[in-house]
Design a protein around this motif. Structure first.
Motif, mmCIF file in Angstrom:
data_model
loop_
_atom_site.group_PDB
_atom_site.id
_atom_site.type_symbol
_atom_site.label_atom_id
_atom_site.label_comp_id
_atom_site.label_asym_id
_atom_site.label_seq_id
_atom_site.Cartn_x
_atom_site.Cartn_y
_atom_site.Cartn_z
ATOM 1 N N ARG A 547 0.775 -1.494 -0.010
ATOM 2 C CA ARG A 547 0.083 -0.171 0.010
ATOM 3 C C ARG A 547 0.877 1.255 0.027
ATOM 4 O O ARG A 547 0.421 2.335 -0.228
ATOM 5 C CB ARG A 547 -0.800 -0.079 1.354
ATOM 6 N N THR A 567 -5.414 3.492 -0.202
ATOM 7 C CA THR A 567 -6.481 2.753 0.742
ATOM 8 C C THR A 567 -7.535 4.162 1.130
ATOM 9 O O THR A 567 -7.014 5.205 1.078
ATOM 10 C CB THR A 567 -5.989 2.298 1.892
ATOM 11 N N THR A 592 -17.330 5.472 -0.179
ATOM 12 C CA THR A 592 -17.024 4.566 -1.185
ATOM 13 C C THR A 592 -16.294 5.492 -2.166
ATOM 14 O O THR A 592 -16.719 6.631 -2.295
ATOM 15 C CB THR A 592 -18.500 4.133 -1.956
ATOM 16 N N THR A 594 -12.527 5.262 -5.186
ATOM 17 C CA THR A 594 -11.464 4.454 -5.772
ATOM 18 C C THR A 594 -10.446 4.625 -5.090
ATOM 19 O O THR A 594 -10.032 5.881 -4.588
ATOM 20 C CB THR A 594 -11.555 5.088 -7.516
ATOM 21 N N PRO A 630 -9.615 0.322 -8.520
ATOM 22 C CA PRO A 630 -10.881 -0.422 -8.072
ATOM 23 C C PRO A 630 -11.467 0.292 -7.004
ATOM 24 O O PRO A 630 -10.921 1.292 -6.241
ATOM 25 C CB PRO A 630 -9.903 -1.690 -7.092
ATOM 26 N N ARG A 631 -12.884 0.215 -6.939
ATOM 27 C CA ARG A 631 -13.622 0.646 -6.128
ATOM 28 C C ARG A 631 -13.809 0.035 -4.673
ATOM 29 O O ARG A 631 -14.132 -1.533 -4.861
ATOM 30 C CB ARG A 631 -15.054 0.937 -6.772
ATOM 31 N N ARG A 632 -13.653 0.896 -3.688
ATOM 32 C CA ARG A 632 -13.925 0.101 -2.320
ATOM 33 C C ARG A 632 -14.918 1.067 -1.434
ATOM 34 O O ARG A 632 -15.254 1.974 -1.712
ATOM 35 C CB ARG A 632 -12.459 0.208 -1.775
ATOM 36 N N VAL A 698 -11.688 -10.412 0.123
ATOM 37 C CA VAL A 698 -12.352 -9.262 -0.401
ATOM 38 C C VAL A 698 -12.111 -8.055 0.650
ATOM 39 O O VAL A 698 -12.359 -6.820 0.096
ATOM 40 C CB VAL A 698 -13.788 -9.369 -0.700
ATOM 41 N N GLY A 699 -11.561 -8.228 1.815
ATOM 42 C CA GLY A 699 -11.494 -7.201 2.736
ATOM 43 C C GLY A 699 -10.967 -7.739 4.053
ATOM 44 O O GLY A 699 -11.101 -9.025 4.290
ATOM 45 N N GLU A 722 -12.721 -2.404 5.484
ATOM 46 C CA GLU A 722 -12.617 -1.830 4.263
ATOM 47 C C GLU A 722 -12.612 -2.999 3.244
ATOM 48 O O GLU A 722 -12.125 -4.242 3.715
ATOM 49 C CB GLU A 722 -11.186 -1.461 3.818
ATOM 50 N N ASP A 724 -13.244 -4.420 -0.929
ATOM 51 C CA ASP A 724 -13.155 -4.110 -2.461
ATOM 52 C C ASP A 724 -14.387 -4.553 -3.121
ATOM 53 O O ASP A 724 -14.977 -5.567 -3.241
ATOM 54 C CB ASP A 724 -11.922 -4.925 -3.063
ATOM 55 N N ASP A 726 -15.232 -4.084 -6.258
ATOM 56 C CA ASP A 726 -15.256 -4.788 -7.496
ATOM 57 C C ASP A 726 -15.036 -6.289 -7.316
ATOM 58 O O ASP A 726 -15.623 -6.998 -8.167
ATOM 59 C CB ASP A 726 -13.931 -4.194 -8.399
#
Length: 836
Positions: A547, A567, A592, A594, A630-632, A698-699, A722, A724, A726
């Motif tokens: 990160r 992040t 929410t 990117t 990616p959208r988180r 995924v998180g 958090e 992800d 996508d």
């Protein structure tokens, strides 16, 4: 840019009845941002006149100096007799001309003036300072006027105290409007009137007798004009009209030479700099700084120079930061009066510099040295290189006229070649862009009004003027036509929506996520996507953490945050900290957005055209140059999740609430999360959950590490999650309503004893697999540890719901499914049925 209306009228013959607000409305319609129209002297009322001090009596016995004066105000007081005034200022003497306000007048404030008894004398009026007249914040003493003025002269008109000033917020693409010349051009176009261009002056051609100048970096300085004036009277002061125009424009008068350079900059838009020729050592040079060089600028600060800085130098070294600020060694000296002889000494020979510097170079120098200036503000936005000669000539003329100087015949003008920029535009392009019909004649006329030369009929060959570097393609020209014709004249038509269009599945999913969290009590925030190493340090991320690998910005807004986020947590936790600092202690926030993850191979993004749709290859090259985005979704909780009240004690937010937020988001995607223990910064190593869909992580969710909480000044037990989105969407499916069965549910509870190290998620997965297809849902409702469970053991209690879609289950079927689930858990985790 502050524009006095009286000054603007010199260049555009505006209708006599037009007020500042009328002019502002026209300019706003033409696309300029006029923020305010200031009414100067709106509450001022005379008589306000010039007075001559006839006598001064110093009064004693008071804590501060008090002077009893008699002042000649001519016939302004109706009698012609001297006016008796008591004054506390001491910076004037007998014979000085001052500004006197008489009884019955009103000063700005409003402050009415009347005769009164004070300090044992009658004071019929007041001798005024500049601040009392509304001319600025200078309150150093009484305003002393020029000696040739006649007593009784109207000071309101003399000092131009009544005026209207337009305050214009100039956008970066309209740098030419940082001058009266530029704003006047816009006003002339808005009213359809001719422009009296102040830059149209007779300027002698360059010759060999000018002051020697060498430009070693023509890319950084493509124009340098130098003129010399000798015999300047150091005792000469700026006339009232010059000082008043500077004051109205927001610039403080300093000295005659400096005031003239500032005045010409405001008038023409070309920044100037004046050097004392007697202090310049040899030829002037324009070059980049060398390693280790320093310069003391006019503000008295010694600056360590960068090799990227563009400098003005002489034989002694740097004497100015090009386009930003001059150096102290060659500045114009302030006049000094010899107390014995009364002679005034100071700079008598002046070199006037009018140059054109590359905007990016100036902007970087300003940022590097944190040294903004009026000159740099103009160079950053682009200055007309063809205005340099006229600006220098204007300054020379004023020095000759006001300071009694003599212009030397030598003219230095070093200019790099500037090829003409020609843009080809279809005459009907503005019509097509605006959806209306302007016609070729209107298009041609509007382009000519902004200074373009236009040739052609159906296809126009347009050469933009030198003061508009922002005009680079046909759509820029179309925008100019549309704005001058008025955006309010563009017809409003609803677009025709093609059938079958609407939100995509991804867009619907993102909306469901937001609505789900909002419905659960979370408040949405939008943080800036910029980040720096300090945020990673606060989160406790190790040096090799992926990160920390970021996409760096070429021109960041903040040097401390030069990269794009990887992040969502720093921005979310920053918002949490600010709210807590303002007294909001119970918080549940979500965001929410990117994140930006760099690719292994870096590529340069192509410059896409604006006169056509980019080709598929161009779009592919652009996409290849962009980072992965990616959208988180992330949440942060602190304080009470359920409030306390008369009904009893509330419940503090914990890691379990963060995990539950992840489950809610997963449910919106139509998937079910598996939760297992993990370790990952910035979470607490014993309270961190890894969130999976199948075998895909995924998180993460859980409680923040105590060190992170301390570093970021957050409440104890702050929890975050958090995910992800996508990945979640890829693993999900189209969400539909849950199946509704007409048959009853069979509920079975089971309590299992397992080793304390066995994750509950592993036990749940075994129960789910063993129960078979009749299992509708499973929920952990109790975890128990203690003496009854045994040392190193824990009890996990689950509720299993069984249902068939085509029949009512028998007790034997439900029991068999339960026993099968327990057998699978025993085989895989060593679980023992409690009580067996």
């Amino acid at each position: 840019m502050r524009v006095p209306l009286s000054w603007l009228r010199e260049y555009v013959d505006l209708p006599a009845g037009e007020t500042g607000r009328d002019v502002a409305a026209r300019l706003v319609r033409a696309g300029l941002e006029v923020e305010t129209v200031e009414q100067l002297g709106a509450d001022l009322k005379g008589p306000l006149v010039v007075g001559e001090v006839l006598s001064i009596e110093e009064l004693s016995g008071f804590k501060k100096p008090i002077r009893h004066c008699f002042v000649n105000v001519g016939a302004a007081n109706g009698t012609g007799e001297p006016q008796e005034i008591v004054c506390g200022a001491t910076n004037f003497q007998v014979g000085d001309k001052v500004v006197v306000v008489l009884p019955g007048a009103v000063l700005p404030g409003p402050f009415p003036i009347a005769a009164r008894q004070t300090y044992g004398h009658t004071s019929a009026g007041m001798i005024c300072s500049a601040r009392e007249l509304g001319m600025g914040d200078d309150h150093n003493g009484i305003m002393v006027l020029e000696s040739h003025l006649e007593p009784g002269t109207d000071a309101i008109e003399l000092l131009q105290l009544v005026d209207e000033v337009l305050d214009i917020a100039v956008t970066p693409d309209r740098g030419y409007c940082l001058s009266l010349r530029g704003v006047a051009r816009e006003a002339a176009a808005a009213y359809g009137l001719p422009l009296a261009d102040p830059a149209l002056l007779d300027v002698p051609p360059a010759n060999a007798d000018g002051y020697p100048v060498k430009v070693a970096d023509p890319a950084g300085c493509d124009r340098f004009v130098a003129r010399t004036v000798t015999g300047v009277d150091p005792s000469a002061t700026s006339p009232i009209w010059l000082r008043r125009r500077l004051q109205k424009a927001g610039i403080r008068p300093v000295s005659l030479v400096v005031d003239i350079t500032n005045y010409v900059m405001l008038e023409v838009g070309q920044p100037l700099h004046a050097y004392d020729r007697g202090r310049v050592d040899g030829p002037i040079q324009v070059r980049r700084a060398e390693p280790g060089e320093t310069l003391t600028t006019l503000d008295g600060v010694k600056r360590q120079l960068s090799t990227e800085d563009l400098l003005i130098c002489d034989n002694s070294g740097p004497i100015g930061l090009a386009g930003v600020m001059g150096g102290s060694t060659t500045e114009i000296l302030d006049p000094v009066t010899d107390p014995e002889t009364g002679l005034v000494t100071g700079s008598t020979e002046v070199i006037v510099e009018a140059a054109h510097f590359e905007p990016v170079t100036v902007a970087r120098t300003v940022k590097r040295h944190k040294l903004p200036s009026e000159a740099a503000k103009r160079f950053e936005r682009g200055v007309d290189p063809e205005a340099a000669r006229a600006a220098a000539q204007r300054a020379v003329d004023l020095l000759v006229l006001i300071a009694g100087g003599t212009a030397e015949p030598g003219v230095t003008d070093i200019a790099a070649p500037h090829p003409l920029r020609t843009i080809t535009i279809d005459a009907d392009l503005p019509d097509r862009v605006a959806g209306t019909g302007y016609g070729r004649e209107t298009v041609t006329r509007r382009l000519q009004e902004i200074g373009c030369s236009v040739l052609g009929s159906d296809v126009l060959e347009v050469t933009p003027p030198s003061w508009r570097p922002d005009l680079t393609d046909p759509y820029d020209l179309a925008e100019e036509v549309i704005r001058l014709e008025g955006y309010d004249n563009v017809p409003a038509r609803m677009p025709t929506v093609p059938p079958g269009r609407g939100l995509t599945e991804t867009q619907r999913f993102h909306r469901r996520v937001g609505l789900t969290l909002a419905g659960a009590g979370y408040v949405e925030i939008n943080a800036y996507p910029f980040i720096g190493d300090a945020a990673f340090d606060a989160l406790g991320l190790e040096a090799g953490d992926r990160r920390r690998r970021t996409v760096k910005l070429v021109n960041p807004l903040n040097d401390e945050e030069p990269a794009l986020r990887t992040t969502l947590l720093p921005g979310l936790l920053g918002a949490l900290r600010r709210n807590i600092g303002r007294g909001n202690t119970d918080l549940a926030l979500f965001e929410t957005g990117t994140v930006f993850l760099p690719k292994d191979e870096l590529k340069v993004a192509p410059r896409l055209p604006v006169d056509r749709r980019p080709s598929e290859q161009e779009l592919a090259e652009l996409d290849a140059a962009l980072p992965r985005q990616p959208r988180r979704v992330a949440v942060a909780l602190a304080g009470e999740r359920l409030p306390s009240g008369w009904w009893g004690q509330g419940a503090q937010a914990t890691w379990a609430d963060a995990v539950e937020a992840g489950r809610a988001v997963a449910a919106a995607a139509g998937v079910e999360l598996t939760v297992r223990q993990a370790q990952l910064a910035p979470w607490h190593p014993g309270r961190c959950a890894e969130l999976l869909v199948g075998d895909v992580v995924v998180g993460h969710a859980g409680e923040l590490h105590p060190r992170v909480i301390k570093a970021m000044h957050l409440p104890e037990r702050t929890s975050v999650m958090e995910l992800d989105l996508d990945l979640l969407f890829e693993e999900g499916r189209r969400v539909s309503g849950p199946p509704v069965s007409a048959y009853p549910v069979a509920t079975q509870d089971v309590a299992l004893l397992v080793d304390a190290a066995v994750p509950a998620a592993e036990v749940e997965a075994a129960l789910r697999d063993g129960a078979g297809e009749l299992l509708e849902s499973i929920r952990l409702f109790d975890v128990f540890t203690g003496e009854q469970a045994g040392e190193g053991r824990k009890s996990l209690a689950y509720t299993l719901r069984f249902r068939a879609g085509d029949r009512t289950l028998t007790a034997d079927e439900a029991s068999a499914a339960r026993e099968s689930a327990v057998a699978a858990a025993t085989a895989r985790t060593g679980a023992v049925l409690r009580g067996a």
